[in-house]
Write a protein that holds these residues in place. Sequence first.
Motif, mmCIF file in Angstrom:
data_model
loop_
_atom_site.group_PDB
_atom_site.id
_atom_site.type_symbol
_atom_site.label_atom_id
_atom_site.label_comp_id
_atom_site.label_asym_id
_atom_site.label_seq_id
_atom_site.Cartn_x
_atom_site.Cartn_y
_atom_site.Cartn_z
ATOM 1 N N ASP A 1 -7.637 6.108 -0.843
ATOM 2 C CA ASP A 1 -8.419 4.881 -0.722
ATOM 3 C C ASP A 1 -9.602 5.078 0.221
ATOM 4 O O ASP A 1 -9.518 5.819 1.201
ATOM 5 N N ILE B 1 -4.287 6.033 2.825
ATOM 6 C CA ILE B 1 -3.651 5.246 1.768
ATOM 7 C C ILE B 1 -3.884 5.948 0.428
ATOM 8 O O ILE B 1 -5.020 6.280 0.082
ATOM 9 N N LYS C 1 -4.465 5.625 -3.071
ATOM 10 C CA LYS C 1 -4.920 4.534 -3.949
ATOM 11 C C LYS C 1 -4.315 4.660 -5.337
ATOM 12 O O LYS C 1 -3.972 3.662 -5.981
ATOM 13 N N GLU D 1 0.851 -1.203 0.000
ATOM 14 C CA GLU D 1 0.000 0.000 0.000
ATOM 15 C C GLU D 1 0.883 1.247 0.000
ATOM 16 O O GLU D 1 1.940 1.255 0.630
#
Length: 436
Positions: A320, A329, A331, A268
């Motif tokens: 995210d 996060i 994405k 991630e």
Amino acid sequence: MFKLFDLSLKLNGFKIEEAKKDFERILEVPEADFEAFTLQKRKEIIDFHLRNNQFYKELTSGVDTTDWNKLPVISKKDLQKPLSERLSKGYSEKSVFVNKTSGSSGEPFIFAKDKYCHALTWASIIYRFGWFGIDFNASYQARFYGIPLDFFGNKKERLKDFFGRRFRFPIFDLSDGFLEKVLQKFKTSKFDYLNGYTSSIVLFAKFLDRKNIVLKEVCPSLKVCFVTSEMLFEEDKILMEKQFGIPIINEYGASELDLIAFENKNGEWQVNSETLFVEILDENNQPVANGEEGKIVITSLYNKAHPFIRYEIGDIGILDEKSTFKKPILKKLIGRTNDFAMLPSGKKSPGLTFYYVTKSIIEDDGNVKEFVIKQTKIDSFEVEYVSESQLSEEQILKIKDAISLYLEPNLNFIFIRKKSLERTNRGKLKQFQSLI
């Protein structure tokens, strides 16, 4: 063990031990309390600059500064004025860390960080590299970066390399002859990791592929490779993992701020929530929901010397849906706002779409080493490329057909074969550029 890297920071006035302890305290803030903690830090840095920074006071004149979403978004153009006019009260150019952005966005400027903030930046970097067993005081780095070519600038960087336990491979010449020398250095050195610009390290991986060599087999001490500053394509990552025999870790940062996002062990892109507050905003500078695309806007929570509050870095991205205040996060990083092509139909396409489509075709046989795309008119593009032999008519036709399919028909392309491609003075390769 003697900590040479930490010592070099201390000698330059950066209190790294204090910063590491404070960074640890931030990490220890529980998830349940982290939103309140972040909002408090946000308030503290705004209040500080409203009291002590004339540039920021003028910028927010007439604005309700108690409403975060009404605060102005700072653009790079706002910062293209003398640094002395942007420094906070109590700070001078001699008492702060001063540097210049690379200019890869086309809008370079001088910036400053107070020395505590810069020490905290290093604490953040040390922590994240530590996820993969890298210790700046002990690990030996193979560095693929540019370097100043003037005598004093060159010697200064070489001295920093010595203290940072790194050997630099200047990336202005990436011919097979030079890459052979790089390979020989790996055979005789106990490097722990590679770090540098994506395009240069990808070229090295392609060189190894042609020679059918796995780097870890000739340099068994290698643990990991970190790439930065340029787009990393999935197929390039796969090639690098194969030819290096080690994990490839993607980082995203900005010299004026800190590491922004860093790939964690779960793959991630974990956003730095410890020293930065990252937002995704729409065209009206209002937050979008997680999962939606928008411009990346960043607040430096600890830089008192210079305000980076709601600073538009020039990139487009998506957070995210599972992001939290403590663990956001990233994405997707889509590209720079100035890396979009305006097409005759009115369509707006990321420049990397051209790059991606073209790349998938012209690299089939390994002939083309690297290339860049420039938009010269609304319907016209130049593809500059370095190759062993000229592109064939069949390859050019395939590229044109693919672009018609994925973007739109009737676009004009000129293909220009070159001995080498133009890079920034730091060695970055700008993969797409709009000149209109």
